[in-house]
Design a protein around this motif. Structure first.
Motif, PDB file in Angstrom:
ATOM      1  N   THR A 168       0.829  -1.193   0.000  1.00  0.00           N
ATOM      2  CA  THR A 168       0.000   0.000   0.000  1.00  0.00           C
ATOM      3  C   THR A 168       0.867   1.248   0.000  1.00  0.00           C
ATOM      4  O   THR A 168       1.969   1.247   0.530  1.00  0.00           O
ATOM      5  N   PRO A 169       0.365   2.346  -0.573  1.00  0.00           N
ATOM      6  CA  PRO A 169       1.206   3.529  -0.761  1.00  0.00           C
ATOM      7  C   PRO A 169       1.213   4.492   0.408  1.00  0.00           C
ATOM      8  O   PRO A 169       1.985   5.437   0.408  1.00  0.00           O
ATOM      9  N   ILE A 170       0.306   4.301   1.385  1.00  0.00           N
ATOM     10  CA  ILE A 170       0.179   5.306   2.434  1.00  0.00           C
ATOM     11  C   ILE A 170       0.459   4.706   3.807  1.00  0.00           C
ATOM     12  O   ILE A 170       0.487   3.489   3.998  1.00  0.00           O
ATOM     13  N   ILE A 171       0.666   5.605   4.762  1.00  0.00           N
ATOM     14  CA  ILE A 171       0.947   5.241   6.136  1.00  0.00           C
ATOM     15  C   ILE A 171      -0.359   5.110   6.907  1.00  0.00           C
ATOM     16  O   ILE A 171      -1.313   5.843   6.664  1.00  0.00           O
ATOM     17  N   ALA A 172      -0.415   4.190   7.867  1.00  0.00           N
ATOM     18  CA  ALA A 172      -1.584   4.075   8.741  1.00  0.00           C
ATOM     19  C   ALA A 172      -1.479   5.064   9.886  1.00  0.00           C
ATOM     20  O   ALA A 172      -0.408   5.246  10.460  1.00  0.00           O
ATOM     21  N   LYS A 212       7.205   5.067  -1.911  1.00  0.00           N
ATOM     22  CA  LYS A 212       6.207   5.673  -2.797  1.00  0.00           C
ATOM     23  C   LYS A 212       6.459   7.172  -2.962  1.00  0.00           C
ATOM     24  O   LYS A 212       6.318   7.722  -4.055  1.00  0.00           O
ATOM     25  N   PHE A 213       6.854   7.830  -1.886  1.00  0.00           N
ATOM     26  CA  PHE A 213       7.147   9.257  -1.990  1.00  0.00           C
ATOM     27  C   PHE A 213       8.313   9.499  -2.941  1.00  0.00           C
ATOM     28  O   PHE A 213       8.267  10.418  -3.766  1.00  0.00           O
ATOM     29  N   GLN A 214       9.356   8.677  -2.850  1.00  0.00           N
ATOM     30  CA  GLN A 214      10.507   8.878  -3.722  1.00  0.00           C
ATOM     31  C   GLN A 214      10.134   8.663  -5.183  1.00  0.00           C
ATOM     32  O   GLN A 214      10.586   9.415  -6.069  1.00  0.00           O
ATOM     33  N   THR A 215       9.308   7.667  -5.456  1.00  0.00           N
ATOM     34  CA  THR A 215       8.845   7.435  -6.822  1.00  0.00           C
ATOM     35  C   THR A 215       8.012   8.615  -7.315  1.00  0.00           C
ATOM     36  O   THR A 215       8.169   9.080  -8.454  1.00  0.00           O
TER      37      THR A 215
END
Length: 230
Positions: free
Chosen positions: A8-12, A39-42
């Motif tokens: 998943t791309p986001i933090i919980a 994901k942030f770096q991409t």
């Protein structure tokens, strides 16, 4: 905070109750480290490439918002739609949308105006500004790729539950600073807002995701998209 899962791309976030209360009160919540590091770096690499290749410089007064200024470089959602499967897929990520829906208490829909759906904004010259306005589509997720620093200007200024541009710059207004990697989620059709001028030549670069609600999902075009992006 803990990572949801590697795919998943986001933090919980463990304080969802607080986020929901804050959003209902202020129409705004800050989301530190919203995307996982990978994901942030991409996202960063993709957005900077698109800026370097396709950005357009804008310098005008927006008639529809009482002639507030725009001095900004942008990449249109149309360019992103055609050139970046990564950003368009992230915009539609089910986990991301479900998270924003939980905070807002509303169902989110893709913005019909593709130019306004997902965009990249960069302020980089002294006095660059994104002047006062309210959005056509209610929900916006902003992620900071490059921050001007706390002494560089470029802060968000907004007035919760006001549509009056004259409230900006008064004691009703709230300011929010974003560092690199931080995001915020806002009901931008209900709170007048602007990005304050840069105080020096430094980059303030953000990726903008905009979502419609049940009422606005059939509005074909934003009042600002032609001037801001085309």
């Amino acid at each position: 905070m803990k990572t949801i899962a590697k795919k998943t791309p986001i933090i919980a976030y463990e304080d969802m109750h607080r986020l929901k209360e804050e959003f209902q009160k202020n129409k705004y919540v800050k989301l530190p480290g919203f995307f996982t590091k990978d994901k942030f770096q991409t996202l960063f690499n993709e957005a900077i490439h698109l800026l370097d290749t396709y950005s357009k410089r804008k310098d005008f007064l927006m008639e529809d918002t009482e002639f507030t200024p725009r001095k900004i470089s942008t990449v249109s959602g149309n360019v992103i739609f055609n050139e970046s499967s990564m950003i368009t897929e992230l915009y539609q990520e089910e986990e991301l949308i479900a998270f924003l829906e939980e905070i807002s208490g509303d169902k989110l829909f893709p913005t019909p105006d593709i130019a306004d759906r997902h965009a990249i904004h960069r302020l980089h010259k002294k006095n660059d500004i994104h002047g006062g306005h309210v959005d056509t589509y209610p929900f916006v997720l902003i992620t900071c790729l490059e921050s001007p620093g706390k002494d560089g200007g470029g802060e968000l200024e907004y007035v919760p539950n006001s549509l009056d541009i004259k409230d900006l710059g008064t004691d009703k207004a709230v300011r929010g600073y974003l560092d690199q990697g931080e995001s915020y989620f806002m009901r931008a059709s209900d709170s007048v807002h602007r990005v304050l001028p840069l105080k020096k030549e430094v980059n303030r670069t953000v990726v903008v995701f905009t979502y419609a609600d049940e009422v606005s999902k059939d509005i074909i075009e934003s009042y600002s998209s032609n001037l801001l992006y085309d």
